[in-house]
Enzyme design. Structure first.
Site, PDB file in Angstrom:
ATOM      1  N   SER A  12     118.300 100.109 -24.802  1.00  0.00           N
ATOM      2  CA  SER A  12     119.461  99.488 -25.436  1.00  0.00           C
ATOM      3  C   SER A  12     120.706 100.180 -24.906  1.00  0.00           C
ATOM      4  O   SER A  12     120.883 101.386 -25.096  1.00  0.00           O
ATOM      5  CB  SER A  12     119.392  99.661 -26.956  1.00  0.00           C
ATOM      6  OG  SER A  12     120.691  99.506 -27.504  1.00  0.00           O
ATOM      7  N   HIS A  37     118.506  95.749 -22.857  1.00  0.00           N
ATOM      8  CA  HIS A  37     118.650  95.197 -24.209  1.00  0.00           C
ATOM      9  C   HIS A  37     120.119  95.331 -24.632  1.00  0.00           C
ATOM     10  O   HIS A  37     120.674  96.438 -24.624  1.00  0.00           O
ATOM     11  CB  HIS A  37     117.734  95.993 -25.148  1.00  0.00           C
ATOM     12  CG  HIS A  37     117.733  95.565 -26.576  1.00  0.00           C
ATOM     13  ND1 HIS A  37     116.927  94.555 -27.069  1.00  0.00           N
ATOM     14  CD2 HIS A  37     118.428  96.032 -27.651  1.00  0.00           C
ATOM     15  CE1 HIS A  37     117.115  94.429 -28.376  1.00  0.00           C
ATOM     16  NE2 HIS A  37     118.028  95.305 -28.758  1.00  0.00           N
ATOM     17  N   ASP A  76     122.827  94.874 -27.578  1.00  0.00           N
ATOM     18  CA  ASP A  76     122.989  94.746 -29.025  1.00  0.00           C
ATOM     19  C   ASP A  76     124.370  94.184 -29.343  1.00  0.00           C
ATOM     20  O   ASP A  76     125.377  94.860 -29.176  1.00  0.00           O
ATOM     21  CB  ASP A  76     122.815  96.118 -29.687  1.00  0.00           C
ATOM     22  CG  ASP A  76     121.360  96.523 -29.729  1.00  0.00           C
ATOM     23  OD1 ASP A  76     120.545  95.714 -30.219  1.00  0.00           O
ATOM     24  OD2 ASP A  76     121.030  97.636 -29.272  1.00  0.00           O
ATOM     25  N   MET A  81     127.050  92.816 -32.032  1.00  0.00           N
ATOM     26  CA  MET A  81     127.379  92.994 -33.456  1.00  0.00           C
ATOM     27  C   MET A  81     128.753  92.406 -33.746  1.00  0.00           C
ATOM     28  O   MET A  81     129.670  92.541 -32.933  1.00  0.00           O
ATOM     29  CB  MET A  81     127.401  94.485 -33.796  1.00  0.00           C
ATOM     30  CG  MET A  81     126.118  95.192 -33.414  1.00  0.00           C
ATOM     31  SD  MET A  81     126.194  96.951 -33.816  1.00  0.00           S
ATOM     32  CE  MET A  81     124.619  97.484 -33.168  1.00  0.00           C
ATOM     33  N   HIS A 103     120.282  90.751 -28.333  1.00  0.00           N
ATOM     34  CA  HIS A 103     119.890  90.865 -29.746  1.00  0.00           C
ATOM     35  C   HIS A 103     121.134  90.608 -30.588  1.00  0.00           C
ATOM     36  O   HIS A 103     122.047  91.426 -30.625  1.00  0.00           O
ATOM     37  CB  HIS A 103     119.324  92.281 -29.976  1.00  0.00           C
ATOM     38  CG  HIS A 103     119.002  92.589 -31.397  1.00  0.00           C
ATOM     39  ND1 HIS A 103     118.729  93.873 -31.829  1.00  0.00           N
ATOM     40  CD2 HIS A 103     118.901  91.798 -32.501  1.00  0.00           C
ATOM     41  CE1 HIS A 103     118.482  93.853 -33.130  1.00  0.00           C
ATOM     42  NE2 HIS A 103     118.582  92.610 -33.558  1.00  0.00           N
ATOM     43  N   MET A 122     123.045  90.514 -33.725  1.00  0.00           N
ATOM     44  CA  MET A 122     123.228  90.963 -35.106  1.00  0.00           C
ATOM     45  C   MET A 122     124.551  90.383 -35.604  1.00  0.00           C
ATOM     46  O   MET A 122     125.532  91.090 -35.817  1.00  0.00           O
ATOM     47  CB  MET A 122     123.203  92.494 -35.154  1.00  0.00           C
ATOM     48  CG  MET A 122     121.793  93.033 -34.957  1.00  0.00           C
ATOM     49  SD  MET A 122     121.769  94.765 -34.505  1.00  0.00           S
ATOM     50  CE  MET A 122     122.076  94.615 -32.755  1.00  0.00           C
ATOM     51  N   MET A 149     112.680  95.144 -36.851  1.00  0.00           N
ATOM     52  CA  MET A 149     113.682  96.222 -36.906  1.00  0.00           C
ATOM     53  C   MET A 149     113.085  97.412 -37.652  1.00  0.00           C
ATOM     54  O   MET A 149     112.609  97.278 -38.776  1.00  0.00           O
ATOM     55  CB  MET A 149     114.938  95.767 -37.660  1.00  0.00           C
ATOM     56  CG  MET A 149     115.837  94.784 -36.935  1.00  0.00           C
ATOM     57  SD  MET A 149     116.532  95.347 -35.372  1.00  0.00           S
ATOM     58  CE  MET A 149     117.253  96.927 -35.786  1.00  0.00           C
ATOM     59  N   GLY A 164     120.544 105.833 -33.126  1.00  0.00           N
ATOM     60  CA  GLY A 164     120.383 107.221 -33.547  1.00  0.00           C
ATOM     61  C   GLY A 164     119.853 107.418 -34.954  1.00  0.00           C
ATOM     62  O   GLY A 164     119.881 108.531 -35.481  1.00  0.00           O
ATOM     63  N   ASP A 200     112.504  97.917 -32.600  1.00  0.00           N
ATOM     64  CA  ASP A 200     113.876  98.304 -32.277  1.00  0.00           C
ATOM     65  C   ASP A 200     114.422  99.207 -33.376  1.00  0.00           C
ATOM     66  O   ASP A 200     114.580  98.778 -34.512  1.00  0.00           O
ATOM     67  CB  ASP A 200     114.729  97.034 -32.150  1.00  0.00           C
ATOM     68  CG  ASP A 200     116.128  97.301 -31.646  1.00  0.00           C
ATOM     69  OD1 ASP A 200     116.472  98.472 -31.383  1.00  0.00           O
ATOM     70  OD2 ASP A 200     116.892  96.329 -31.531  1.00  0.00           O
ATOM     71  N   SER A 240     119.011 105.897 -28.022  1.00  0.00           N
ATOM     72  CA  SER A 240     119.246 107.340 -27.913  1.00  0.00           C
ATOM     73  C   SER A 240     118.081 108.088 -27.273  1.00  0.00           C
ATOM     74  O   SER A 240     118.302 109.072 -26.562  1.00  0.00           O
ATOM     75  CB  SER A 240     119.589 107.934 -29.281  1.00  0.00           C
ATOM     76  OG  SER A 240     118.835 107.355 -30.293  1.00  0.00           O
TER      77      SER A 240
HETATM   78  C1  DX5 Z   1     120.290  98.898 -33.939  1.00  0.00           C
HETATM   79  C2  DX5 Z   1     120.112  98.247 -32.584  1.00  0.00           C
HETATM   80  C3  DX5 Z   1     119.213  99.058 -31.750  1.00  0.00           C
HETATM   81  C4  DX5 Z   1     119.719 100.445 -31.566  1.00  0.00           C
HETATM   82  C5  DX5 Z   1     118.576 101.357 -31.286  1.00  0.00           C
HETATM   83  O1  DX5 Z   1     121.180  98.223 -34.688  1.00  0.00           O
HETATM   84  O2  DX5 Z   1     119.582  96.965 -32.680  1.00  0.00           O
HETATM   85  O3  DX5 Z   1     118.911  98.441 -30.506  1.00  0.00           O
HETATM   86  O4  DX5 Z   1     120.682 100.519 -30.574  1.00  0.00           O
HETATM   87  O5  DX5 Z   1     119.051 102.651 -31.217  1.00  0.00           O
HETATM   88  P1  DX5 Z   1     118.064 103.904 -31.298  1.00  0.00           P
HETATM   89  O6  DX5 Z   1     116.993 103.671 -30.273  1.00  0.00           O
HETATM   90  O7  DX5 Z   1     118.925 105.076 -30.969  1.00  0.00           O
HETATM   91  O8  DX5 Z   1     117.541 103.933 -32.681  1.00  0.00           O
HETATM   92 ZN    ZN Z   2     118.652  95.856 -30.720  1.00  0.00          ZN
END
Ligand code: DX5
Ligand code: ZN
Length: 233
Positions: free
Chosen positions: A27, A52, A54, A56, A86, A88, A157, A165, A192, A215
């Site tokens: 990601s 990937h 993300d 938002m 993805h 969100m 999720m 993180g 994820d 992370s």
């Molecule tokens: C969370 C995202 C993930 C996130 C994962 O809202 O959809 O893709 O970036 O981050 P880590 O792997 O650090 O938990």
């Molecule tokens: Zn994601």
């Protein structure tokens, strides 16, 4: 500009055909955005199967991240790389065409969004992308269950979405096991959130075959080792 070729990765069928080994999906949320091309090239050169993204909207989750312009830019720099988006966001339907035009290969919506997932799956496919359905850790599985057959990928999720993180929520492994018993050979399960070399073992054992990590890859010094350990190779 740099472009990379990844023979063996057929963009068109990455999420719509069976694959032998687990896929690792960095990601880019945890990448250094000021060096994004370098960071993406590094993870791809060192074993990542795809990228990937993300997305938002500051409404569905309390954070803002990236949009179609960034996807288009990645597509120009990485013409052969599978781009997994993805969403969100509360209204993902508004962004199917913009992301398809920006070169996205795959588009995952949330079952908790404020639109009809079945109609969205049809629209995503018509735009030429494969379709994914995501579920948050606290959402009742009964909301996803009747929709499973309509999607190429089911995203479980393992954190509350919005930020990278966070710690892995192990209760979602049960959702993964249930899904695994229900999907067909061409469908995939993606995990994820909080995925690292340790939690990835449990994810794979539960039936997950696409492992997203932000992370646990981008915050490490050795991307190759991190990716290999998450894949279990
Ligand atoms: C969370 C995202 C993930 C996130 C994962 O809202 O959809 O893709 O970036 O981050 P880590 O792997 O650090 O938990
Ligand atoms: Zn994601």
């Amino acid at each position: 500009m740099t472009s990379i070729s990844m023979p063996g990765h057929d963009r068109a069928s990455l999420f719509s055909a069976p694959r032998d080994a687990a896929m690792v999906a960095p990601s880019i949320l945890s990448a250094d955005f000021g060096r994004l091309e370098v960071e993406c090239k590094a993870v791809l050169d060192q074993g990542a199967d795809l990228l990937h993204l993300d997305v938002m909207d500051g409404h569905f989750v309390p954070n803002l991240s990236m949009g179609p312009a960034l996807c288009a830019s990645l597509r120009r720099h990485f013409p052969n790389t599978f781009l997994d988006v993805h969403m969100m966001v509360t209204h993902p339907g508004d962004f199917i065409e913009p992301f398809a035009k920006a070169g996205a290969d795959h588009f995952t919506i949330h079952v908790e969004c404020e639109e009809d997932p079945q109609s969205l799956a049809d629209a995503i496919r018509q735009s030429g992308m494969t379709a994914g359905l995501a579920i948050k850790p606290d959402t009742d599985f009964s909301r996803m269950e009747p929709l499973i057959d309509s999607f190429d990928l089911l995203l479980v999720m393992s954190v509350h979405p919005g930020f990278s993180g966070q710690a892995f929520i192990p209760e979602v492994l049960e959702t993964t096991r249930r899904l695994k018993a229900m999907i067909g050979p061409n469908q995939h399960i993606q995990m994820d959130g909080g995925v690292d070399p340790k939690t990835a073992i449990e994810c794979r054992q539960a039936g997950c075959d696409v492992l997203v990590a932000a992370s646990a890859i981008f915050k490490q010094d050795d991307y190759r080792q991190a990716i290999a350990e998450i894949r279990g190779s």
